[in-house]
Design a protein around this motif. Structure first.
Motif, PDB file in Angstrom:
ATOM      1  N   GLN A 107      -6.340 -41.330  -7.855  1.00  0.00           N
ATOM      2  CA  GLN A 107      -7.586 -42.104  -7.868  1.00  0.00           C
ATOM      3  C   GLN A 107      -7.360 -43.374  -8.668  1.00  0.00           C
ATOM      4  O   GLN A 107      -6.910 -43.326  -9.809  1.00  0.00           O
ATOM      5  CB  GLN A 107      -8.707 -41.270  -8.508  1.00  0.00           C
ATOM      6  CG  GLN A 107      -9.984 -42.032  -8.738  1.00  0.00           C
ATOM      7  CD  GLN A 107     -10.797 -41.404  -9.869  1.00  0.00           C
ATOM      8  OE1 GLN A 107     -10.986 -40.207  -9.897  1.00  0.00           O
ATOM      9  NE2 GLN A 107     -11.265 -42.231 -10.791  1.00  0.00           N
ATOM     10  N   ILE A 110     -12.070 -46.436 -11.388  1.00  0.00           N
ATOM     11  CA  ILE A 110     -13.430 -46.670 -10.906  1.00  0.00           C
ATOM     12  C   ILE A 110     -14.393 -46.512 -12.071  1.00  0.00           C
ATOM     13  O   ILE A 110     -14.099 -45.822 -13.042  1.00  0.00           O
ATOM     14  CB  ILE A 110     -13.835 -45.734  -9.743  1.00  0.00           C
ATOM     15  CG1 ILE A 110     -13.801 -44.275 -10.171  1.00  0.00           C
ATOM     16  CG2 ILE A 110     -12.967 -45.952  -8.534  1.00  0.00           C
ATOM     17  CD1 ILE A 110     -14.422 -43.329  -9.150  1.00  0.00           C
ATOM     18  N   ASP A 111     -15.521 -47.170 -11.950  1.00  0.00           N
ATOM     19  CA  ASP A 111     -16.551 -47.104 -12.981  1.00  0.00           C
ATOM     20  C   ASP A 111     -17.486 -45.953 -12.657  1.00  0.00           C
ATOM     21  O   ASP A 111     -18.139 -45.950 -11.614  1.00  0.00           O
ATOM     22  CB  ASP A 111     -17.316 -48.430 -13.031  1.00  0.00           C
ATOM     23  CG  ASP A 111     -18.223 -48.532 -14.242  1.00  0.00           C
ATOM     24  OD1 ASP A 111     -18.388 -47.529 -14.972  1.00  0.00           O
ATOM     25  OD2 ASP A 111     -18.775 -49.620 -14.462  1.00  0.00           O
ATOM     26  N   ARG A 112     -17.507 -44.962 -13.533  1.00  0.00           N
ATOM     27  CA  ARG A 112     -18.403 -43.820 -13.379  1.00  0.00           C
ATOM     28  C   ARG A 112     -19.017 -43.496 -14.721  1.00  0.00           C
ATOM     29  O   ARG A 112     -18.328 -43.481 -15.733  1.00  0.00           O
ATOM     30  CB  ARG A 112     -17.652 -42.578 -12.892  1.00  0.00           C
ATOM     31  CG  ARG A 112     -17.274 -42.642 -11.461  1.00  0.00           C
ATOM     32  CD  ARG A 112     -16.955 -41.268 -10.967  1.00  0.00           C
ATOM     33  NE  ARG A 112     -15.639 -40.839 -11.461  1.00  0.00           N
ATOM     34  CZ  ARG A 112     -14.926 -39.919 -10.847  1.00  0.00           C
ATOM     35  NH1 ARG A 112     -15.388 -39.328  -9.776  1.00  0.00           N
ATOM     36  NH2 ARG A 112     -13.754 -39.567 -11.320  1.00  0.00           N
ATOM     37  N   TYR A 113     -20.278 -43.208 -14.698  1.00  0.00           N
ATOM     38  CA  TYR A 113     -20.979 -42.775 -15.909  1.00  0.00           C
ATOM     39  C   TYR A 113     -20.814 -43.776 -17.053  1.00  0.00           C
ATOM     40  O   TYR A 113     -20.756 -43.397 -18.213  1.00  0.00           O
ATOM     41  CB  TYR A 113     -20.518 -41.388 -16.353  1.00  0.00           C
ATOM     42  CG  TYR A 113     -20.398 -40.399 -15.231  1.00  0.00           C
ATOM     43  CD1 TYR A 113     -21.533 -39.971 -14.550  1.00  0.00           C
ATOM     44  CD2 TYR A 113     -19.165 -39.917 -14.833  1.00  0.00           C
ATOM     45  CE1 TYR A 113     -21.429 -39.068 -13.500  1.00  0.00           C
ATOM     46  CE2 TYR A 113     -19.052 -39.016 -13.789  1.00  0.00           C
ATOM     47  CZ  TYR A 113     -20.189 -38.590 -13.130  1.00  0.00           C
ATOM     48  OH  TYR A 113     -20.078 -37.699 -12.105  1.00  0.00           O
ATOM     49  N   LEU A 116     -14.698 -46.467 -17.223  1.00  0.00           N
ATOM     50  CA  LEU A 116     -13.667 -46.516 -16.189  1.00  0.00           C
ATOM     51  C   LEU A 116     -12.778 -45.280 -16.300  1.00  0.00           C
ATOM     52  O   LEU A 116     -12.406 -44.873 -17.405  1.00  0.00           O
ATOM     53  CB  LEU A 116     -12.788 -47.753 -16.361  1.00  0.00           C
ATOM     54  CG  LEU A 116     -13.353 -49.068 -15.852  1.00  0.00           C
ATOM     55  CD1 LEU A 116     -12.439 -50.212 -16.253  1.00  0.00           C
ATOM     56  CD2 LEU A 116     -13.528 -49.040 -14.354  1.00  0.00           C
ATOM     57  N   ASP A 117     -12.440 -44.707 -15.141  1.00  0.00           N
ATOM     58  CA  ASP A 117     -11.476 -43.617 -15.163  1.00  0.00           C
ATOM     59  C   ASP A 117     -10.610 -43.656 -13.920  1.00  0.00           C
ATOM     60  O   ASP A 117     -10.974 -44.228 -12.903  1.00  0.00           O
ATOM     61  CB  ASP A 117     -12.154 -42.254 -15.345  1.00  0.00           C
ATOM     62  CG  ASP A 117     -12.855 -41.727 -14.113  1.00  0.00           C
ATOM     63  OD1 ASP A 117     -12.152 -41.230 -13.201  1.00  0.00           O
ATOM     64  OD2 ASP A 117     -14.090 -41.776 -14.056  1.00  0.00           O
ATOM     65  N   LYS A 129      -7.010 -36.959 -15.970  1.00  0.00           N
ATOM     66  CA  LYS A 129      -7.982 -38.037 -15.899  1.00  0.00           C
ATOM     67  C   LYS A 129      -7.610 -39.011 -17.010  1.00  0.00           C
ATOM     68  O   LYS A 129      -7.343 -38.610 -18.137  1.00  0.00           O
ATOM     69  CB  LYS A 129      -9.413 -37.538 -16.127  1.00  0.00           C
ATOM     70  CG  LYS A 129     -10.014 -36.835 -14.951  1.00  0.00           C
ATOM     71  CD  LYS A 129      -9.943 -37.687 -13.748  1.00  0.00           C
ATOM     72  CE  LYS A 129     -11.208 -37.691 -12.956  1.00  0.00           C
ATOM     73  NZ  LYS A 129     -11.091 -38.556 -11.793  1.00  0.00           N
ATOM     74  N   ILE A 131      -9.170 -42.006 -18.999  1.00  0.00           N
ATOM     75  CA  ILE A 131     -10.502 -42.553 -19.239  1.00  0.00           C
ATOM     76  C   ILE A 131     -10.428 -43.644 -20.297  1.00  0.00           C
ATOM     77  O   ILE A 131      -9.771 -43.478 -21.328  1.00  0.00           O
ATOM     78  CB  ILE A 131     -11.481 -41.449 -19.679  1.00  0.00           C
ATOM     79  CG1 ILE A 131     -11.588 -40.388 -18.564  1.00  0.00           C
ATOM     80  CG2 ILE A 131     -12.843 -42.022 -20.023  1.00  0.00           C
ATOM     81  CD1 ILE A 131     -12.434 -39.189 -18.928  1.00  0.00           C
TER      82      ILE A 131
END
Length: 137
Positions: A107, A110-113, A116-117, A129, A131
């Motif tokens: 992966q 991507i920006d989540r929560y 970026l991770d 992961k 992060i």
């Protein structure tokens, strides 16, 4: 009384392959590499966390019988184990650097929560992961 976690182990299919990945691709350092017959105690550590070790352990005797060892290797290879988390200052920069070192990502960043991770796996199938650390308030 002082307590703390010192070593967390990962099951790997080949310790030499895992050692090369964690040292050459991720920048970890060898902490301990000792053998007792066919058993090998192999740990690495992140250069910025000298009190914590990541054990790279091959399932098998003396801890597991052959059938259990095979099952564990199959479970790890399928990516069924919970991911580990690597915290970085800049996820995109770390992604570029590690990609350049040969790490294959599952992966892209991507920006989540609100953070970026990115995701990748080691050669045995252990999921990671990566992060980006959030600034402290």
């Amino acid at each position: 009384m002082t307590q703390g976690i010192n070593v967390v182990g990962l099951y790997v299919r080949d310790q030499d392959e895992a050692l090369a990945f964690y040292v050459e691709h991720l920048g970890f350092r060898v902490h301990t590499d000792v053998r007792n017959g066919d058993y090998r105690w192999l740990t690495v550590q992140h250069p910025e966390q000298p009190s914590f070790q990541l054990g790279l352990f091959k399932p098998g005797p003396p801890v597991h019988d052959a059938a259990t060892a095979q099952t564990l290797c199959e479970v790890v290879a399928k990516g069924a184990m919970p991911p580990l988390v690597l915290v970085v200052d800049d996820c995109r920069a770390a992604y570029e650097r590690l990609s350049g070192n040969g790490v294959e990502f599952t992966q892209e960043p991507i920006d989540r929560y609100g953070a970026l991770d990115a995701g990748f796996r080691d050669p045995s199938g252990n999921g990671w992961k990566m992060i980006e650390a959030r600034p402290r308030p």
